[in-house]
Each structure stands twice: as structure tokens, then as C-alpha cells.
Design a protein around this motif. Structure first.
Motif, mmCIF file in Angstrom:
data_model
loop_
_atom_site.group_PDB
_atom_site.id
_atom_site.type_symbol
_atom_site.label_atom_id
_atom_site.label_comp_id
_atom_site.label_asym_id
_atom_site.label_seq_id
_atom_site.Cartn_x
_atom_site.Cartn_y
_atom_site.Cartn_z
ATOM 1 N N UNK A 38 21.126 -7.513 -2.237
ATOM 2 C CA UNK A 38 20.547 -7.324 -0.903
ATOM 3 C C UNK A 38 20.192 -5.858 -0.706
ATOM 4 N N UNK A 39 21.079 -4.967 -1.141
ATOM 5 C CA UNK A 39 20.801 -3.536 -1.039
ATOM 6 C C UNK A 39 19.587 -3.158 -1.887
ATOM 7 N N UNK A 40 19.492 -3.768 -3.066
ATOM 8 C CA UNK A 40 18.329 -3.526 -3.931
ATOM 9 C C UNK A 40 17.044 -3.984 -3.255
ATOM 10 N N UNK A 41 17.086 -5.159 -2.614
ATOM 11 C CA UNK A 41 15.909 -5.673 -1.904
ATOM 12 C C UNK A 41 15.507 -4.738 -0.767
ATOM 13 N N UNK A 42 16.495 -4.289 0.006
ATOM 14 C CA UNK A 42 16.197 -3.389 1.124
ATOM 15 C C UNK A 42 15.574 -2.095 0.628
ATOM 16 N N UNK A 43 16.064 -1.581 -0.502
ATOM 17 C CA UNK A 43 15.497 -0.351 -1.051
ATOM 18 C C UNK A 43 14.062 -0.577 -1.509
ATOM 19 N N UNK A 44 13.821 -1.715 -2.175
ATOM 20 C CA UNK A 44 12.461 -2.021 -2.637
ATOM 21 C C UNK A 44 11.504 -2.132 -1.461
ATOM 22 N N UNK A 45 11.948 -2.766 -0.390
ATOM 23 C CA UNK A 45 11.091 -2.936 0.784
ATOM 24 C C UNK A 45 10.863 -1.596 1.481
ATOM 25 N N UNK A 46 11.905 -0.769 1.547
ATOM 26 C CA UNK A 46 11.757 0.538 2.184
ATOM 27 C C UNK A 46 10.801 1.443 1.425
ATOM 28 N N UNK A 47 10.947 1.500 0.107
ATOM 29 C CA UNK A 47 10.042 2.323 -0.709
ATOM 30 C C UNK A 47 8.617 1.774 -0.620
ATOM 31 N N UNK A 48 8.489 0.452 -0.627
ATOM 32 C CA UNK A 48 7.161 -0.158 -0.508
ATOM 33 C C UNK A 48 6.518 0.204 0.820
ATOM 34 N N UNK A 49 7.313 0.252 1.892
ATOM 35 C CA UNK A 49 6.769 0.618 3.201
ATOM 36 C C UNK A 49 6.161 2.015 3.164
ATOM 37 N N UNK A 50 6.839 2.945 2.503
ATOM 38 C CA UNK A 50 6.318 4.313 2.390
ATOM 39 C C UNK A 50 4.999 4.305 1.626
ATOM 40 N N UNK A 51 4.956 3.558 0.517
ATOM 41 C CA UNK A 51 3.737 3.507 -0.294
ATOM 42 C C UNK A 51 2.599 2.843 0.474
ATOM 43 N N UNK A 52 2.890 1.731 1.156
ATOM 44 C CA UNK A 52 1.849 1.003 1.897
ATOM 45 C C UNK A 52 1.286 1.858 3.034
ATOM 46 N N UNK A 53 2.174 2.565 3.742
ATOM 47 C CA UNK A 53 1.753 3.300 4.934
ATOM 48 C C UNK A 53 1.093 4.633 4.612
ATOM 49 N N UNK A 54 1.585 5.313 3.586
ATOM 50 C CA UNK A 54 1.162 6.698 3.368
ATOM 51 C C UNK A 54 0.405 6.936 2.064
ATOM 52 N N UNK A 55 0.447 5.996 1.142
ATOM 53 C CA UNK A 55 -0.271 6.175 -0.119
ATOM 54 C C UNK A 55 -1.475 5.238 -0.204
ATOM 55 N N UNK A 56 -1.218 3.943 -0.037
ATOM 56 C CA UNK A 56 -2.293 2.954 -0.135
ATOM 57 C C UNK A 56 -3.007 2.721 1.194
ATOM 58 N N UNK A 57 -2.406 3.191 2.286
ATOM 59 C CA UNK A 57 -3.011 3.087 3.620
ATOM 60 C C UNK A 57 -3.361 1.646 3.977
ATOM 61 N N UNK A 58 -2.440 0.730 3.729
ATOM 62 C CA UNK A 58 -2.644 -0.665 4.116
ATOM 63 C C UNK A 58 -2.532 -0.802 5.633
ATOM 64 N N UNK A 59 -3.249 -1.750 6.229
ATOM 65 C CA UNK A 59 -3.245 -1.895 7.692
ATOM 66 C C UNK A 59 -2.001 -2.559 8.248
ATOM 67 N N UNK A 60 -1.119 -3.043 7.415
ATOM 68 C CA UNK A 60 0.069 -3.773 7.855
ATOM 69 C C UNK A 60 0.344 -4.892 6.875
ATOM 70 N N UNK A 61 1.155 -5.849 7.294
ATOM 71 C CA UNK A 61 1.502 -6.959 6.415
ATOM 72 C C UNK A 61 1.752 -8.204 7.232
ATOM 73 N N UNK A 62 1.576 -9.334 6.601
ATOM 74 C CA UNK A 62 1.881 -10.615 7.223
ATOM 75 C C UNK A 62 3.399 -10.808 7.232
ATOM 76 N N UNK A 63 3.956 -11.517 8.240
ATOM 77 C CA UNK A 63 5.408 -11.738 8.271
ATOM 78 C C UNK A 63 5.948 -12.476 7.059
#
Length: 773
Positions: A612-637
Motif C-alpha cells: 500500500x505504501x508502494x502504491x501511494x508513493x507511485x501515485x504521488x510521484x506520478x502526480x508530480x510528473x503529470x502536473x509539472x512535467x507532462x502537463x496533463x489536464x487531470x485524470x479520470x476517477x
């Protein structure tokens, strides 16, 4: 002699029978794989639960509809930015007179296909000028009932019509998004029908390109792992045949209406089967190679390898299947569909690994060692006939890269797990920044498409929400109150009741002259079309519907608010609910499986928390990449939901591979030596499996769709975190630090049992673990 000959013949017949059965499956399943797109359903409304307000509104509004239609919109503007001239209008109107005669490519009249546009159009087609005079809108209404059935060539009617419409506009008028021709008009095909066509075209890469990229990546990795020209081909053949079996089962179930298959599920199925089949194959081949060094007979080595690996492989597959089947608790049909589709894929991978792969590895009989060429494993002197592979001295096991890592973990267990935990917590700290509340449908595409560009042009010259207005079904007596409430909502352009006498004005046109007609009443209910400022496929329209529902329900508690934007809202609501229900269920199911498998409670709890901790870390790092590197508009639930199911279930796989071997070693050497030996022995194969799975899921990123690109990145990153950090460092260090307590309350947790185990061996064997406490 006769007995040996009979045994050899019997083994050969079994191998031939297994190979023949799988060849038959491959022949039929290969054709099914190519036809999966024919049984796809990508309609959002089809996935919503019957309790959703938009679903109930659609059912209540059936009496107001003569026939269901799918709008396709052509928007045209002068290339010079001026107003549309009368000559241009006349040329377009003349073109529209012959449009119904346009043939549909791929149609076969003998098979009952619609052969021309006239067979799919539900009404006349006219060009409507915008109020600013700078654009023309051509609404085409396709008969929804006709578009549901595929053409004889397997293509969808909507895709064929939209494709031919674009070609016709280019050929007859010279009008495309990029060129204006002699007429001087640019043209875009958009609307729900254009969007569906572009979406289907994007998913068209699933059957071919996606699979080739995934298999190509796996082949390169396997060549590096095995350094053999034969083993990678055998492993990939096993994965391909597993996919054929899965496709055969899924196709027939979807065709019979037992489950719903959408494009996303089809793409995930291919990746899941290939990744899982290769992972399981790596484990079996690794164990087989070990046994080939102990016994001269390839058949005996394979029998031992299957016995030694069937428990972790079956437990791994069972864990993933159980996690996927938890998706059956979803309110969304698309999620419920992915559960059994994915489970079928994993079961197929398991079956192929335990039947087809051994048959392929034994196809050369006593000469099957040659498949490992140029590094053929041969029996080690003194190992022949050995029955307990765990009895090799620890000093011999802790050699090489993974042996050195195991020694390091054993010498610094507490700092290792403390530091890795802090690193994972640091990544998880960014989890709240993940924007997963939904996106505009136009944001689904990562590359420019005609329907999205056309929608932007349409919004510049026409009321965006008029194409698919919000629908309100309300009691006749509440009509005035509902209209007043709707008009008072920010983001609403107009609210008009459906009348007995239709004005006949197309979307965007002016109303007809004459007195207003009486509202149409069906079973005491009236229908109100609410036009929003924003297009129906945008988040702004979804937010408007949310406000509209509050106001309308206050004015009329029995009113129902539906339409395209309402369907999107209900989908997002259901997705948020699924996340809250399915996540704890998956964790509980996986914990139960681990408790049964490891016959302990502490170790399974550690594994679940670590993953679970590994999943949370993967999602957190992905959020940084999506928001600030790839500039994605958001995500579906559904992105975090799917990511969770795949990452936790697949991540636990590697811990299962590790901990089942650790338990096997613990029986002979105690917990602390057992975990180090298990890490040293399984390190290479599990890391290879993790890299393979990350590469296969990463292949989803080649499809130009936001959802799949995000899922590919999160799962690939999460798998690498699980493989390189959680399984290699965190879990071994925690178990080593806890010692025998990790097996509580099983027999292995008792001090007297461990003392007895250690007394059976030279204490010098346990030097790396500090005595094996």
C-alpha cells in the motif's frame, strides 16, 4: 528396459497431446483476438447503473423520443475569417442534396448492411448559418439502432460513415481542417459521432501495434536475461498462446452478452496476459534451470520445477484474480467488465505456464538442455539425486550481486527498512496533488484529432451546449417552476419544454414563426431541454449539471436530470464510490490469501502495508510528473482505482515469490538466514519479472489516450518500485529485523522450533544473520 521405453513413449504422447491442444486453441483464439473490436461497447450510458439519475431520466424520457439518434456535426468556416458568402452556402446545400447517396465503405448489402448514408440518416440534412455569419453547421442524425451493428468487414457503422464523410468533404468541396479548396471553406467533423469515430480509430492500435511493441520489449529483455536465442522465443510463444485462449473466452462471452468489453479493457487484457505469462514463465524456467543442475533427467528436473514453483505461481495468479474480481462490486459496468476479463486473462496465463511451457521446454526430450544454449545447465558433481535444494551452505548461496545485496541487508536491516520507508513516504506525500476528479472528453486524446478541433471551432460560433442539451423530465404541474429554476443556474443558456409541434429547426437555427406550441405531455410528465453555455463533454458542463440538479430538485422533488453531461457526472460519482468500496475489499481479500499461503499473520500484514505504501508513493510521484512535467489536464476517477487493483495485486506477486522461498529456506536455516537466502536465490528472476511487467504495461503509453497513458506510467513505475525497493530492500530488511516473530502465530515463530532447526546445521552457516534469532 520395456518399462523405461513405455515411460518415454507415454511422456512423448503427453507432450504431443498438450502441444496439439494448444495449437488448436491458437488457431481458433487467434481469429477471436482479431475480432474482439467487433464486440466492444464504448458508450458511457451503457456502463451506468440503473439507479443513476441520468439512467432513470433516459428511461423516463423514452416516450418523448421517436427514435434514438447519434449526432454527427460538420462545422465549416471561411479560410479567410470573413463571413460565409451566399455562393458558399449554395455550394454546400447542393453538396448536401447528394450526400444521402454516398456509399458506406465496407458495407455488404447481402449481409443486411446499410449501404448508403440514406440508410443511416434519421432525417434531412441542412446547413445552418451561425448568428455571427462566420460559420455553417451541418447536423447529421444517425439512426442509433443501425449504428449499433458492425458492418460485414467488422468495422463499426459510425466509424465508416464519419471516415467517408470526411473523405467526401475533401473530394467534393476540398474542405478539410487544413485545406479550403476552391470553395474557400475549412471543415471539421465533430459531435458525439465524430468523437466516437476518433476514439475507435485510436483503439484500433490495440490489436496490432500495442501487442507488437509489448512483445518486442519483452523479447529484448528476455534475450538479455537468458542470453539464449531459444528460451525467449519459447516464453513468448507461451504468452501469445495464453492470449489466444483469453481472447477466445472473452470474445464468446462478450458476443453472448455475458460481459461488456470496452476498448480500455481489451488493451489491458493484452498487456496483462503477456506480462503475467512471462512473469510466471521466468519463475518456472528459473526453477527448472536449478533442477537441471541437480539431476540428469530433464523430465525429472521439470517435474521438480513444477512442484517447487506451482505454489507461488498459483498463489500469485489467485491473488491477482481475486483482486480483479473485486471490481464486480463496482457500480460501473466498464469496471465490472474488467474484473472477469482480467481474471480470464490471468487464468489463461497460469494454464499456459503450467502446461504449454513445460511441453515446449521438453520438446527435445533428453536433449532439451540444448534450449539453454550456449549456457547449458549440467548436473553439478555430488548434486545428482539431491532432494532438498535448500541444503546448500549459506556461504555458497550468498554469492554474486544478489548474494552481496542480501549480506548488506542482513548487516544493516534496521537502517535499510527505515530509510526505504522514509523514501516511500516522501513519494506518497504528493498523493493529494493528484487531480482525479475527471477531465473534458476532448482531453482524452493526446494527439490532435478532427473531432476535438471541430468542437473548439463550433464553440466559437454556436451555443456549445445546444448539441446535447441537459434533459429534465418533470411532472406536468412543475413545468413552470422547473424552467424558472433552470434559468436561474449559472452556466445555463436556455430552458425550453419539448412541444407537441416540433419547430423542425436544426441545432443552432432560428425557431419557426408562429405561436409557441403546447408542451408535450407523456404519462403526466414533460421534458425540458436545458442548453448549457459549455459543451456537454466538458467539466464545466458537468459542474453546471451538479448545480442544476440541486435547483431543479428543490423546485420539483420528482424531477430527473439526464443527458450527456449528467451521464458524465454520474460516472464520476460512481467512480468515487467504487474507490471507497473496492480498495478496502481488495486489501482484505489479499490479506486473507497471504495468511493462508504463509500460514502466519505478521508477515502478511507487513506485505500488505508495504505494498500500500508502494502504491501511494507511485501515485504521488506520478502526480508530480503529470502536473509539472507532462502537463496533463487531470485524470479520470478510474485511474487511481485501476492502478490500485493492478499495483497492489501484482506488487504482492513479487512478495509472494520471495516469501514462499523464504519460508522454504526458513524450515532448514531459520528466519534470518532464510530471508537472506531467499533474497539471493530469487533476486535475479523477480527483478527480471518486474522489468518485463513494467515494460509491457509501459507499452500502453503508445496509444494516444490520456487514461491509458496515465495507467501505463503509474503501473510501470509502481512495479519497478515494488521490484527494486519493496521486494529487494524493505520486506527482506523488515523480516530479518523481526526474525521468527514474522511467522507468528505459526510453528515457525516458536523459539524452540528455530533452535531445533539451527541445531541441525553448523552454526557457521548462519554467520550472515547473526545467529538466526
Amino acid at each position: 528396459m520395456l518399462s523405461k521405453s513405455a515411460g518415454a513413449i507415454g511422456r512423448a504422447l503427453v507432450i504431443v497431446a498438450v502441444l496439439a491442444a494448444w495449437l488448436a486453441i491458437g488457431g481458433v483464439g487467434g481469429m477471436a483476438q482479431g475480432r474482439l473490436s467487433q464486440v466492444q461497447t464504448n458508450d458511457t450510458a451503457a456502463f451506468l447503473p440503473s439507479s443513476a439519475e441520468s439512467t432513470r431520466a433516459a428511461e423516463a424520457g423514452q416516450g418523448f423520443i421517436d427514435s434514438e439518434t447519434l449526432p454527427v456535426l460538420v462545422v465549416m468556416t471561411p479560410s479567410d475569417g470573413a463571413e460565409v458568402t451566399p455562393a458558399q452556402v449554395a455550394a454546400v446545400q447542393q453538396y448536401l442534396q447528394t450526400l444521402p447517396e454516398t456509399p458506406i465503405p465496407g458495407a455488404d448489402a447481402a449481409a443486411g448492411d446499410p449501404t448508403t448514408f440514406a440508410d443511416v440518416l434519421a432525417g434531412p440534412t441542412v446547413a445552418v448559418p451561425s448568428e455571427d455569419g462566420e460559420a455553417l453547421l451541418i447536423p447529421l442524425s444517425l439512426d442509433a439502432a443501425v449504428t449499433e451493428e458492425p458492418l460485414a468487414d467488422g468495422e463499426g457503422v459510425t466509424g465508416a460513415v464519419v471516415s467517408e464523410l470526411r473523405a467526401s468533404l475533401a473530394d467534393e468541396l476540398g474542405a478539410t481542417a487544413d485545406s479550403a479548396g476552391d470553395l474557400g471553406l475549412n471543415a471539421w467533423v465533430t459531435g458525439p459521432g465524430g468523437y466516437v469515430a476518433d476514439l475507435v480509430e485510436a483503439f484500433g492500435g490495440i490489436d496490432g501495434v500495442l501487442l507488437l511493441v509489448a512483445l518486442g520489449a519483452v523479447l529484448v529483455i528476455l534475450i538479455l536475461v537468458y542470453r539464449s536465442p531459444f528460451l525467449p522465443v519459447i516464453v513468448i510463444l507461451s504468452a501469445v498462446f495464453a492470449l489466444c485462449l483469453a481472447a477466445l473466452v472473452v470474445y464468446n462471452l462478450a458476443d453472448a452478452g455475458v460481459l461488456v468489453l470496452n476498448g480500455q479493457a481489451q488493451g489491458i487484457l493484452s498487456i496483462l496476459v503477456v506480462g503475467a505469462a512471462v512473469d510466471y514463465s521466468l519463475l518456472l524456467v528459473s526453477r527448472y534451470r536449478e533442477e537441471l543442475r541437480r539431476v540428469p533427467s530433464t523430465y525429472t528436473a521439470m517435474a521438480r520445477a513444477v512442484r517447487g514453483s506451482i505454489e507461488p505461481i498459483a498463489a500469485s495468479a489467485g491473488t491477482v484474480i481475486a483482486g480483479l474480481l473485486c471490481l464486480l462490486l463496482s457500480d460501473l459496468g466498464s469496471n465490472r467488465s474488467l474484473g472477469p476479463v482480467g481474471a480470464i486473462g490471468i487464468a489463461s496465463a497460469l494454464l499456459a505456464t503450467l502446461t504449454l511451457l513445460p511441453a515446449l521446454l521438453l520438446i527435445l526430450g533428453s536433449r532439451s538442455r540444448g534450449l539453454f544454449w550456449p549456457r547449458k545447465p549440467r548436473p553439478v558433481e555430488g548434486a545428482a539425486g539431491a532432494t532438498a535444494p535448500a541444503l546448500r551452505p549459506t556461504a555458497e548461496v550468498l554469492t554474486g550481486l544478489w548474494g552481496r545485496l542480501a549480506r548488506f541487508v542482513g548487516a544493516h536491516a534496521r537502517p535499510v527498512w527505515a530509510l526505504t520507508t522514509l523514501v516511500l513516504i516522501g513519494g506518497a506525500a504528493f498523493l493529494p496533488t493528484l487531480q482525479a476528479s475527471g477531465t473534458n472528453q476532448s482531453d482524452v486524446f493526446l494527439t490532435p484529432v478532427d473531432s476535438v478541433a471541430g468542437e473548439e471551432v463550433l464553440a466559437e460560433h454556436f451555443p456549445a451546449g445546444v448539441v446535447q442539451p441537459v434533459v429534465v423530465i418533470a411532472p406536468e404541474g412543475d413545468l413552470d417552476a422547473v424552467i424558472a429554476a433552470a434559468k436561474g443556474v449559472d452556466g445555463v443558456e436556455s430552458a425550453t419544454p419539448v412541444a407537441e409541434r416540433d419547430s423542425g429547426a436544426p441545432a443552432g437555427g432560428a425557431p419557426s414563426d408562429g405561436p409557441p406550441a403546447e408542451p408535450r405531455v407523456v404519462d403526466g410528465m414533460v421534458k425540458v431541454n436545458v442548453v448549457t453555455t459549455a459543451a456537454s463533454d466538458t467539466q464545466d458542463a458537468v459542474e453546471t449539471v451538479e448545480l442544476l440538479r440541486d435547483e431543479v430538485h428543490q423546485a420539483s422533488p420528482d424531477a430527473l436530470v439526464g443527458g450527456a453531461a449528467a451521464q458524465t457526472l454520474d460516472t464520476q460519482i460512481a467512480g468515487a464510490r467504487d474507490l471507497k468500496v473496492i480498495v478496502p475489499t481488495v486489501l482484505a481479500v489479499i490479506l486473507v490469501i497471504l495468511v493462508i499461503l504463509l500460514r502466519a499473520l505478521v508477515a502478511p500484514l507487513l506485505l500488505v502495508v508495504a505494498n500500500v505504501l508502494s502504491f501511494a508513493a507511485a501515485l504521488g510521484i506520478s502526480a508530480v510528473v503529470f502536473n509539472h512535467v507532462l502537463d496533463f489536464p487531470g485524470a479520470d476517477p478510474t485511474v487511481p482505482l485501476y492502478s490500485f487493483v493492478f499495483l497492489v495485486a501484482l506488487g504482492v506477486d513479487y512478495s509472494i515469490f520471495l516469501m514462499t522461498r523464504v519460508r522454504e529456506e526458513t524450515v532448514h536455516f531459520g528466519t534470518r538466514d532464510g530471508v537472506l537466502r531467499g533474497l539471493a536465490v530469487t533476486g535475479g528472476v523477480i527483478t527480471s519479472a518486474g522489468v518485463v511487467l513494467a515494460a509491457t504495461f509501459g507499452a500502453l503509453g503508445i496509444l494516444p489516450l490520456l487514461f491509458l497513458a496515465q495507467l501505463a506510467f503509474i503501473v510501470a513505475l509502481g512495479v519497478l518500485i515494488d521490484t527494486l525497493i519493496v521486494r529487494s530492500l524493505l520486506v527482506p530488511a523488515l523480516v530479518h529485523d523481526l526474525g521468527r516473530v514474522a511467522w507468528w502465530p505459526s510453528r515457525l515463530a516458536r523459539a524452540d522450533v528455530e533452535a531445533e532447526v539451527l541445531a541441525d546445521h553448523d552454526p557457521g552457516l548462519a554467520t550472515a544473520s547473526g545467529g538466526g534469532r
